[in-house]
Motif scaffolding. Structure first.
Motif, mmCIF file in Angstrom:
data_model
loop_
_atom_site.group_PDB
_atom_site.id
_atom_site.type_symbol
_atom_site.label_atom_id
_atom_site.label_comp_id
_atom_site.label_asym_id
_atom_site.label_seq_id
_atom_site.Cartn_x
_atom_site.Cartn_y
_atom_site.Cartn_z
ATOM 1 N N LEU A 14 0.866 -1.181 0.000
ATOM 2 C CA LEU A 14 0.000 0.000 0.000
ATOM 3 C C LEU A 14 0.898 1.225 0.000
ATOM 4 O O LEU A 14 1.561 1.527 0.997
ATOM 5 C CB LEU A 14 -0.923 -0.015 1.214
ATOM 6 N N VAL A 15 0.959 1.923 -1.133
ATOM 7 C CA VAL A 15 1.927 2.992 -1.344
ATOM 8 C C VAL A 15 1.204 4.336 -1.400
ATOM 9 O O VAL A 15 0.251 4.497 -2.175
ATOM 10 C CB VAL A 15 2.709 2.773 -2.658
ATOM 11 N N PRO A 16 1.612 5.331 -0.601
ATOM 12 C CA PRO A 16 0.973 6.651 -0.661
ATOM 13 C C PRO A 16 1.088 7.252 -2.066
ATOM 14 O O PRO A 16 2.141 7.176 -2.706
ATOM 15 C CB PRO A 16 1.763 7.480 0.359
ATOM 16 N N ALA A 17 0.007 7.842 -2.523
ATOM 17 C CA ALA A 17 -0.004 8.415 -3.876
ATOM 18 C C ALA A 17 0.781 9.714 -3.959
ATOM 19 O O ALA A 17 1.168 10.131 -5.045
ATOM 20 C CB ALA A 17 -1.449 8.653 -4.319
ATOM 21 N N GLY A 18 1.034 10.360 -2.818
ATOM 22 C CA GLY A 18 1.765 11.616 -2.816
ATOM 23 C C GLY A 18 2.755 11.678 -1.679
ATOM 24 O O GLY A 18 2.954 10.700 -0.944
ATOM 25 N N PRO A 24 -3.869 9.281 -0.320
ATOM 26 C CA PRO A 24 -4.540 8.001 -0.565
ATOM 27 C C PRO A 24 -3.522 6.898 -0.839
ATOM 28 O O PRO A 24 -2.479 7.135 -1.458
ATOM 29 C CB PRO A 24 -5.391 8.285 -1.812
ATOM 30 N N LEU A 25 -3.825 5.704 -0.346
ATOM 31 C CA LEU A 25 -2.936 4.561 -0.535
ATOM 32 C C LEU A 25 -3.294 3.820 -1.817
ATOM 33 O O LEU A 25 -4.460 3.491 -2.060
ATOM 34 C CB LEU A 25 -3.041 3.606 0.658
ATOM 35 N N VAL A 26 -2.289 3.567 -2.628
ATOM 36 C CA VAL A 26 -2.480 2.865 -3.895
ATOM 37 C C VAL A 26 -1.946 1.439 -3.743
ATOM 38 O O VAL A 26 -0.769 1.250 -3.412
ATOM 39 C CB VAL A 26 -1.739 3.583 -5.033
ATOM 40 N N PRO A 27 -2.768 0.411 -3.967
ATOM 41 C CA PRO A 27 -2.280 -0.963 -3.831
ATOM 42 C C PRO A 27 -1.395 -1.361 -5.009
ATOM 43 O O PRO A 27 -1.666 -1.015 -6.156
ATOM 44 C CB PRO A 27 -3.564 -1.796 -3.801
ATOM 45 N N ALA A 28 -0.318 -2.067 -4.703
ATOM 46 C CA ALA A 28 0.583 -2.585 -5.727
ATOM 47 C C ALA A 28 0.975 -4.003 -5.344
ATOM 48 O O ALA A 28 1.221 -4.299 -4.173
ATOM 49 C CB ALA A 28 1.823 -1.699 -5.848
ATOM 50 N N THR A 84 -1.422 -10.840 2.966
ATOM 51 C CA THR A 84 -0.517 -9.975 3.722
ATOM 52 C C THR A 84 -0.472 -8.588 3.087
ATOM 53 O O THR A 84 -0.412 -8.449 1.863
ATOM 54 C CB THR A 84 0.900 -10.568 3.739
ATOM 55 N N LEU A 85 -0.503 -7.551 3.931
ATOM 56 C CA LEU A 85 -0.420 -6.167 3.465
ATOM 57 C C LEU A 85 0.867 -5.537 3.987
ATOM 58 O O LEU A 85 1.294 -5.796 5.112
ATOM 59 C CB LEU A 85 -1.616 -5.354 3.943
ATOM 60 N N ALA A 86 1.481 -4.690 3.152
ATOM 61 C CA ALA A 86 2.688 -3.960 3.534
ATOM 62 C C ALA A 86 2.441 -2.480 3.299
ATOM 63 O O ALA A 86 2.244 -2.046 2.157
ATOM 64 C CB ALA A 86 3.884 -4.434 2.719
ATOM 65 N N LEU A 87 2.413 -1.708 4.374
ATOM 66 C CA LEU A 87 2.286 -0.259 4.255
ATOM 67 C C LEU A 87 3.667 0.291 3.926
ATOM 68 O O LEU A 87 4.614 0.141 4.701
ATOM 69 C CB LEU A 87 1.766 0.328 5.560
ATOM 70 N N THR A 88 3.787 0.926 2.780
ATOM 71 C CA THR A 88 5.081 1.325 2.231
ATOM 72 C C THR A 88 5.214 2.838 2.217
ATOM 73 O O THR A 88 4.289 3.548 1.838
ATOM 74 C CB THR A 88 5.231 0.792 0.789
ATOM 75 N N SER A 89 6.392 3.315 2.610
ATOM 76 C CA SER A 89 6.704 4.739 2.491
ATOM 77 C C SER A 89 7.980 4.886 1.676
ATOM 78 O O SER A 89 8.906 4.075 1.801
ATOM 79 C CB SER A 89 6.871 5.383 3.869
ATOM 80 N N ILE A 90 8.021 5.918 0.825
ATOM 81 C CA ILE A 90 9.153 6.135 -0.065
ATOM 82 C C ILE A 90 9.920 7.379 0.387
ATOM 83 O O ILE A 90 9.349 8.468 0.477
ATOM 84 C CB ILE A 90 8.695 6.299 -1.528
ATOM 85 N N ALA A 91 11.214 7.219 0.655
ATOM 86 C CA ALA A 91 12.056 8.342 1.063
ATOM 87 C C ALA A 91 12.451 9.181 -0.149
ATOM 88 O O ALA A 91 12.215 8.802 -1.308
ATOM 89 C CB ALA A 91 13.297 7.826 1.779
ATOM 90 N N ALA A 92 13.084 10.316 0.118
ATOM 91 C CA ALA A 92 13.465 11.232 -0.971
ATOM 92 C C ALA A 92 14.437 10.593 -1.955
ATOM 93 O O ALA A 92 14.444 10.932 -3.149
ATOM 94 C CB ALA A 92 14.075 12.501 -0.372
ATOM 95 N N ASP A 93 15.255 9.631 -1.492
ATOM 96 C CA ASP A 93 16.219 8.982 -2.384
ATOM 97 C C ASP A 93 15.638 7.771 -3.101
ATOM 98 O O ASP A 93 16.349 7.053 -3.811
ATOM 99 C CB ASP A 93 17.466 8.560 -1.604
#
Length: 306
Positions: A14-18, A24-28, A84-93
């Motif tokens: 579950l990846v944040p759209a922004g 909003p979380l976008v499933p991938a 299984t769900l994984a809440l994902t956050s993406i750093a600036a790099d």
């Protein structure tokens, strides 16, 4: 070509759209072993997945994606448990961090598949499936049995420290796998975590324990491999990184594909590979991973893109 069997979980990221954490979380679709199987299928290898996927809509989506990539589903197990769900956050790099929702999910209830077809030449293991019980013990037994049968084995521990309740026990368990492994793939972060407190040692100790080759990923610094006889490094291709989700999984799948197409998918042959062989194989894997990191999510390349 030999058949390659990938063992382990498929899940949904579950990846944040922004940039806002409340976006909003976008499933991938994802999961380390799932991504490795997709990579192998897209590149044209004969590949199967041993896992247990849910019958829920996410599980159906995972199954459709596997089928579309050409992955053989004859060894796949299904169940009514949730995905299984994984809440994902993406750093600036572009690096990714994960929080997992694992309680009573499907893959942890995988059962032993029994005797594998004679066509199977290699098995790949990794990530959550080697941590979460009771499934972890099933995969562990399959790892040892397959190596004893003379099949090539690869492990990418793909450390997710947040789901490892007892790090010292995991490090001890990791060292127990080493005599049954032909290739260990780790990121530099994985290697650092495993070595904490001297628990699992480092690549040199893993080679001494019986591993044929230790492949290390170093992000933008490229790839390296250590064997009993030498080490080899290759650079990472220059690319604009969108995110790094699935990069290491792509490297595992691409390397196994390269080994198979060059008739090196055997334990003894991996140990006999030359520096030139490894340089060529790692360069191919790095090129494949460069495609994956250039686009969002775990989206490995198709053969035509390479």
């Amino acid at each position: 070509m030999k058949e390659i069997v990938v063992c382990g979980e498929g899940l949904v990221d579950l990846v944040p759209a922004g940039d806002d954490p409340l976006s909003p979380l976008v499933p991938a679709l994802g999961g380390g072993p799932f991504n490795v199987a997709i990579t192998l299928g897209r590149l044209g290898s004969a590949v199967s997945l041993i896992s247990r996927l849910s019958d829920d809509p996410y599980g159906e989506a995972l199954t459709r994606a596997l089928r579309a990539a050409g992955v053989n589903l004859s060894l796949l197990q299904r169940g009514s448990e949730s995905t299984t769900l994984a809440l994902t956050s993406i750093a600036a790099d572009g690096s990714a961090q994960y929080s997992f929702y694992l309680e009573n999910t499907a893959d942890r209830l995988v059962v032993d598949p029994g005797e594998l077809p004679r066509t199977v030449g290699a098995l790949a293991f990794g990530t959550l499936s080697m941590v979460i019980e009771p499934g972890a013990s099933v995969y562990e037994a399959l790892l040892h049995r397959s190596h004893a049968e003379g099949r090539l084995t690869l492990l990418d521990p793909n450390i997710r420290a947040g789901v490892i309740d007892d790090p010292d026990a995991y490090r001890t368990r990791f060292t127990s796998w080493l005599p049954s492994l032909d290739i260990v793939k780790v990121s530099d972060d994985d290697a650092e975590w495993l070595a904490l407190g001297g628990g699992a040692g480092g690549p040199e100790q893993w080679i001494e324990a019986g591993v044929g080759a230790v492949l290390m990923t170093r992000g933008g610094s490229g790839l390296s491999v250590l064997t009993e006889r030498f080490s080899v490094e290759v650079p990472a291709p220059a690319v604009t990184v969108v995110d790094t989700i699935g990069a290491g999984d792509t490297i595992c799948g691409a390397l196994l594909h390269w080994l198979d197409t060059h008739r090196l998918l055997e334990p003894a042959k991996v140990r006999q590979m030359s520096q030139s062989d490894w340089s060529e194989g790692l360069t191919f894997a790095a090129k494949a991973a460069a495609v994956t990191v250039s686009r969002p999510g775990a989206d490995p390349p198709w053969a035509g893109e390479l």
